[in-house]
Design a protein around this motif. Structure first.
Motif, PDB file in Angstrom:
ATOM      1  N   GLU A 278     -47.262  15.398 -21.620  1.00 47.92           N
ATOM      2  CA  GLU A 278     -46.546  13.473 -21.837  1.00 47.92           C
ATOM      3  C   GLU A 278     -47.281  12.192 -20.799  1.00 47.92           C
TER       4      GLU A 278
ATOM      5  N   ASP B  93     -40.708  16.599 -16.416  1.00 48.23           N
ATOM      6  CA  ASP B  93     -42.023  16.597 -15.329  1.00 48.23           C
ATOM      7  C   ASP B  93     -42.320  17.805 -14.887  1.00 48.23           C
TER       8      ASP B  93
ATOM      9  N   ASP C 282     -45.865  17.141 -16.711  1.00 48.65           N
ATOM     10  CA  ASP C 282     -45.516  16.197 -16.342  1.00 48.65           C
ATOM     11  C   ASP C 282     -46.704  15.298 -16.926  1.00 48.65           C
TER      12      ASP C 282
HETATM   13 MG    MG Z   1     -41.048  11.089 -15.967  1.00 55.88          MG
END
Ligand code: MG
Ligand code: C2E
Ligand code: MG
Ligand code: MG
Length: 273
Positions: free
Chosen positions: A234, A181, A203
């Motif tokens: 991500e 993150d 993140d």
């Molecule tokens: Mg996360």
């Protein structure tokens, strides 16, 4: 007695009481039993090399198959598990389960890929954490280089001392370390010098609006590359995001565009292919 009951009655029916509070209480009381009853299980989300598109790793993500609530996502119980200390046995279970799964795949002749595990800050507060991890690896017979620990930026900020020490040991053991993150914590960049990590995971919040809103993703990729860290995006959901990331020098990605998290049996199939 009556007064006491009255107060309880008031508490239970106070206006702010909602389904969510009830659920929290219910879940809390059932953790221990759930672990014993094997209600927790892991799914694995593929991590792909942006250039080749091949699977180069997995991330283990916990789920709870609750007998009455159905499948409960980690967002609904990890914080609670941390608050009541249950994250210690639960976190150990996750590490053991991942190692067993990789051992199983190795025994089946399925090519092993590095698998990352989300580790909570609370797990580092326990003095025996490093020994526990070492014991699990020895007992199951898995090499540390197959493991990766993901620690959130906020965890690193809040609990610096025990975490710095343990991370050094894990790093020396050969476990891959990443900051999860990345970009969401209130961090100064100072801590990147304190924690000798291998990778940054951008993140999802900074991936969502690519390629229109690219400033922060661009900065994180450039930072990671200057520090010679691996950089992972991500929550990649579109091919436009994929194309931008590939062009911008991001190494690796995870997201629904490639695959959601899947049960081990489905992953096995993908790894064989
Ligand atoms: Mg996360
Ligand atoms: P995380 O480590 O940042 O994991 C990524 C989350 O994003 C996962 O949600 C994953 O299913 C989801 N995701 C992946 N690709 C996409 C996408 O393309 N779009 C969208 N919208 N979402 C995507 P999940 O499995 O619900 O996990 C949520 C969080 O719970 C994780 O965030 C992690 O912080 C925590 N968690 C999960 N498993 C564990 C565990 O075993 N231990 C600990 N301590 N925390 C865990
Ligand atoms: Mg993660
Ligand atoms: Mg993450």
């Amino acid at each position: 007695q009556a007064k006491h009951q009255g107060r309880n009655h008031y508490l239970v029916f106070r206006p702010s009481f909602d389904q969510g509070d009830y659920k929290r209480l219910l879940l809390k009381s059932q953790f221990e039993q759930a672990l014993a009853d094997r209600q927790f299980y892991l799914e694995y989300q593929p991590r792909v090399d942006l250039e080749s598109g091949g699977i180069i790793g997995l991330e283990a993500l916990i789920r709870w198959k609750h007998p009455t609530e159905g499948i409960v996502a980690p967002g609904e119980f990890i914080t609670l598990a941390e608050e009541i200390g249950f994250i210690i046995p639960l976190g150990e279970w996750v590490i053991r389960e991942v190692c067993s799964q990789m051992k199983h795949w190795q025994e089946q002749g399925i090519p092993a890929v590095r698998t990352s595990i989300n580790v909570s800050a609370k797990q580092f507060n326990k003095a025996s954490f490093v020994d526990k991890v070492q014991d699990i690896l020895n007992e199951i017979g898995i090499g540390p280089s197959l493991l990766e620990f993901e620690i959130t930026e906020s965890a690193l900020m809040g609990h610096a001392k025990p975490i710095i020490d343990d991370l050094k040991v894990f790093k020396d053991m050969g476990i891959f370390l990443s900051i999860d993150d990345f970009g969401t914590g209130y961090s100064s960049l100072q801590y990147l010098k304190l924690f000798d990590v291998d990778a940054l995971k951008i993140d999802r919040a900074f991936i969502k609006d690519l390629p229109r809103d690219k400033l922060l993703a661009k900065m994180i990729i450039s930072l990671a590359r200057k520090l010679r860290l691996q950089v992972i995006a991500e929550g990649v959901e579109t091919s436009a995001q994929h194309a931008w990331l590939l062009n911008s020098g991001c190494h690796e990605a995870q997201g629904f565009l490639y695959s959601k998290a899947l049960p081990a049996s489905d992953i096995e199939y993908l790894l064989k292919a």
